[in-house]
Scaffold this motif. Structure first.
Motif, PDB file in Angstrom:
ATOM      1  N   GLY B 214       0.784  -1.876  -0.191  1.00 42.21           N
ATOM      2  CA  GLY B 214      -0.217  -0.002   0.070  1.00 42.21           C
ATOM      3  C   GLY B 214       0.761   1.347  -0.291  1.00 42.21           C
ATOM      4  O   GLY B 214       0.151   2.309  -0.738  1.00 42.21           O
ATOM      5  N   SER B 215       2.032   1.157   0.915  1.00 38.02           N
ATOM      6  CA  SER B 215       2.945   2.376   0.909  1.00 38.02           C
ATOM      7  C   SER B 215       3.524   2.896  -0.256  1.00 38.02           C
ATOM      8  O   SER B 215       3.520   3.557  -1.033  1.00 38.02           O
ATOM      9  CB  SER B 215       3.973   1.863   2.653  1.00 38.02           C
ATOM     10  N   LEU B 216       4.562   1.551  -0.844  1.00 39.72           N
ATOM     11  CA  LEU B 216       4.495   1.465  -2.153  1.00 39.72           C
ATOM     12  C   LEU B 216       3.644   2.016  -3.700  1.00 39.72           C
ATOM     13  O   LEU B 216       4.274   3.089  -4.180  1.00 39.72           O
ATOM     14  CB  LEU B 216       5.276   0.092  -2.072  1.00 39.72           C
ATOM     15  N   PHE B 217       3.041   1.749  -3.707  1.00 38.41           N
ATOM     16  CA  PHE B 217       1.636   1.861  -4.958  1.00 38.41           C
ATOM     17  C   PHE B 217       1.459   4.046  -4.442  1.00 38.41           C
ATOM     18  O   PHE B 217       1.931   4.950  -5.572  1.00 38.41           O
ATOM     19  CB  PHE B 217       0.350   1.577  -4.326  1.00 38.41           C
ATOM     20  N   MET B 218       1.482   4.462  -3.150  1.00 33.11           N
ATOM     21  CA  MET B 218       0.959   5.661  -2.752  1.00 33.11           C
ATOM     22  C   MET B 218       2.005   6.858  -3.119  1.00 33.11           C
ATOM     23  O   MET B 218       1.845   7.684  -3.373  1.00 33.11           O
ATOM     24  CB  MET B 218       0.418   5.946  -1.242  1.00 33.11           C
TER      25      MET B 218
END
Lengths: 342, 431
Positions: B214-218
């Protein structure tokens, strides 16, 4: 004008992703933080058991917050299921229907007790509802008059209670637990006083709001967050008494000691038999309009209600849920199958 | 004269005291996190032979695609097969394996299963799904112990407490100690925390993979959107915009926006992206867009500072030899301002990475049991995961997990900052 190109691209990307209304293929749940652990366990196992369905996503926000989201309307950007630690109120039902949420399936799936717990190194409490009211009330009757709450130590209320400062940590009004705390502990305790009984005869509404008024001198602390926040309060203040769900107490036995109410311990057996006074049923509400649109919605409900998931010896019982009786379970399953709406 | 010297000394020493206090506090902070967090990377793990008894795993052969069958029909048959496999009693297999190590457990299947975290039952199923040939074989496997067993063996709960205050029954506690002594339960480095998504039904297998994705996509969304928009806006404001009331107003507004509390951006995101644009709730796409809005002012301000730091003589020289304004900027000013712009970007991304407040408001604090595959899927983020773990009911287990997650997040921050410093050093030009 080379530098405009990335701007344009970004703008295009933005428009590109925003135009289609994206259909959701997993269930979205929000609501009561008491139900959250149970709901999450079911969601996770549901996703793992049924290869054709994705695991539902479970949010928190309190019963009231969940109801508000649930009643925002129908469509993929609204939630499908609201978890609740109390039944839906008539005004919430009305708000729902005004926004077009017509079919609402109410599912009762078990019980939870509300316990009063002190730190395990704090005093031992044997409470009665009247003590709870007198400790937290804004005004108490004394010599025929209503006076501002004079009590500062438990032993002033009843000599048998520990001689320690009154600090009561209760859930905020966004929690369903608060309502049960008021209905099952505060109001019965308050109504047992003769002065309030007289007031009730004259004006029932007035008597109720008198009972619910809490003192504002810092001895009653309202917690809007989860029970962990209540626990943190107790960690910081040795004499505080907190209000928790039984399931939360189950996971923190080493730190907490629960008070008996009317001499009854808040145990699974006592709650199921109705001996322990402060217990409540737990619910979730399914949006009927989303059944058949969001895959697995009805199946999730049926899976939740099955004996292996929420019955005796199930993972939910191990997490602190008090299961439904066999007859109640059969009725809940039949109602869900028939899609009986509120 | 003496008084002046005393004052000088006092000033000097109060400065040193301030530094010492700050360093001690940072030291205490890191010390407690490392102390509670590091042990959580090692978990109590069963290392034992597991026999996939064909008597227990009674299941037809794995369906193969038949000629002329549509993919959908095959998928349905395969799902049914997998569903049937889900009803196989894998608990019995684990029970039998433990009884081999601990014969007295034979009569107590429930207590035996309390030793192993429940997620391993699904892990055994997945093994059979991946390779049905495993049925009938005996394999040496690593199975995670239950979270409460881990807490007990690590001494994270007071071992002297009476039975009523313990999470586990006396029998299970005695067995756990026995199995640890005989080497069946070992404290092994756990990959679960890196490979698994969050879990609530099997606490010992809860991991960070979902939150990490999730953090990576953001972060990717923030870089893709904030970088071009922010740099373009800064170039325009710095190099092209005429000085008038309107641009002054814009400038003041950008400076104000940078100071707006981040939670406000969350409110904005919930209304604009979810209610108006109908973007999926709690998805990293919405999270990324909200964080982009939040980092944009920072990026614009820092980029403008970097552009301003390029001496005007360079622009004038470029213009002087006949370059157009655009050429002067793209060929000379931008390359010179690059280290500053990159640093601005990385600081913005690091800030976005650690942000929690706005994400709570767009529903990213939900419990997500799967690893998101696209930015449209619901997910959490690393800081939100820390918040969720720190507020889990089972304090004894999740205090450690939460601190472990903090270590991972801090590690990523340090890495990002290191990259920023390295880039600055690499492209730094002196004039």
């Amino acid at each position: 004008m080379k530098f405009r190109i990335p701007v344009l691209a970004a703008a295009l990307l933005f428009v590109g992703v925003t135009t289609p209304a994206i259909a959701r293929d997993n269930i979205q749940i929000a609501g009561s933080s008491t139900v959250l652990p149970f709901s999450s366990i079911v969601a996770e196992n549901f996703g793992k058991t049924f290869p054709q369905f994705k695991a539902p996503v479970v949010g928190s926000g309190g019963t009231g917050g969940g109801m508000r989201q649930f009643c925002q309307g129908v469509g993929a950007n609204t939630i499908d299921i609201a978890n609740a630690s109390r039944p839906m109120r008539p005004d919430e039902l009305k708000a729902c229907q005004e926004k077009g949420v017509k079919g609402i399936l109410e599912v009762k799936f078990g019980y939870d007790g509300i316990v009063f717990a002190a730190r395990s190194d704090g005093g031992r409490f044997a409470l009665e509802p009247q003590h709870i009211f007198l400790a937290g009330a804004k005004e108490v009757p004394q010599g025929g008059k209503m006076v501002a709450n004079p009590y500062t130590r438990w032993s002033q209320i009843d000599r048998l209670l520990p001689n320690q400062e009154i600090v009561l940590v209760i859930p905020g009004s966004n929690h369903g637990t608060r309502e049960v705390y008021e209905e099952k502990a505060v109001i019965p305790g308050c109504m047992s006083l003769p002065e309030v009984k007289a007031m009730e005869k004259a004006d029932k509404k007035k008597a109720e709001s008198f009972c619910k008024a809490i003192r504002t001198d810092g001895r009653v602390v309202e917690v809007a967050g989860d029970y962990t926040e209540t626990l943190a309060r107790l960690d910081a203040q040795r004499t505080a008494l907190g209000v928790f769900g039984l399931s939360f107490y189950d996971q923190n036995r080493d730190r907490l000691r629960i008070a008996s109410i009317n001499g009854v311990e808040g145990s699974d057996e006592n709650i199921l038999s109705g001996k322990y006074p402060v217990s409540r049923p737990l619910f979730f509400y399914i949006k009927d309009a989303h059944v058949g649109v969001i895959p697995g919605l009805l199946e999730y409900g049926q899976y939740f209600l099955s004996q292996q998931v929420s019955g005796k010896g199930s993972p939910l019982e191990k997490a602190g849920l008090i299961p439904l009786s066999t007859a109640e379970r059969a009725k809940a399953i039949a109602d869900l199958k028939a899609r009986k709406s509120l | 004269m003496r008084r002046r010297q005393v004052r000088e000394k006092l000033f000097h020493w109060s400065g040193i005291a301030a530094v010492v206090i700050a360093l001690t506090l940072v030291g205490i902070f890191f010390g407690t996190i490392l102390k509670t967090g590091l042990p959580a990377f090692w978990q109590s793990t069963f290392v034992m032979d597991v026999h996939f008894d064909p008597e227990v795993v009674q299941i037809g052969p794995k369906p193969e695609p038949m000629p002329g069958e549509s993919p959908a029909a095959y998928q349905q048959r395969f799902n049914q097969w997998q569903l049937d496999l889900g009803f196989v009693d894998f608990g019995q297999i684990i029970h039998k394996s433990i009884v081999k190590q601990l014969p007295e457990a034979a009569e107590h299947p429930d207590e035996t299963l309390a030793l192993v975290t429940s997620g391993e039952l699904f892990a055994l199923r997945d093994r059979v799904v991946a390779d049905p040939g495993i049925i009938g074989q005996t394999v040496r496997l690593k199975l995670l112990a239950d979270a409460n067993v881990d807490v007990w063996l690590k001494g994270n709960i007071d071992r002297d407490l009476p039975d009523t205050q313990q999470q586990l029954s006396p029998l299970v506690r005695a067995w756990a100690d026995q199995l640890q002594a005989s080497g069946v339960i070992q404290n092994k480095f756990s990959t679960a925390i890196f490979m698994n998504p969050d879990s609530r039904s099997s606490l010992a297998s809860a991991g960070l993979a979902g939150a990490f994705m999730g953090s990576l996509f953001m972060m990717i969304i923030v870089i893709l959107l904030a970088m071009p928009i922010g740099v373009a806006a800064a170039i325009y404001l710095e190099e092209f915009a005429p000085k008038n009331r309107l641009t002054d107003l814009i400038e003041v507004n950008i400076n104000n926006l940078a100071a707006v509390p981040s939670i406000v951006f969350g409110l904005l995101g919930a209304v604009v992206f979810i209610m108006w644009f109908n973007l999926p709730m709690s998805s990293s796409l919405v999270g990324g867009l909200v964080l982009t809005l939040m980092t944009l002012p920072t990026v614009i301000i820092a980029t403008r500072a970097a552009l301003k730091a390029v001496p005007p003589s360079i622009r004038e020289a470029a213009l002087g030899v006949g370059a157009s304004k655009m050429q002067a900027i793209t060929h000379h000013v931008l390359p010179l301002a690059r280290p500053g712009i990159l640093t601005a970007m990385i600081i913005g991304v690091a800030q976005a990475l650690g942000e929690t407040g706005p994400l709570l408001l767009i529903g990213m604090s939900a419990f997500v049991a799967s690893i998101p595959a696209t930015p449209f899927d619901q997910s959490t983020a690393l800081p939100v995961q820390i918040y969720l773990w720190e507020s889990n009911e089972l304090r004894n287990f999740f205090e450690g997990r939460g601190s472990a997650a903090i270590i991972v997040l801090l590690g990523m921050m340090l890495a990002l900052n290191a990259v920023a410093i390295w880039l600055r050093k690499r492209f730094e030009t002196r004039w």
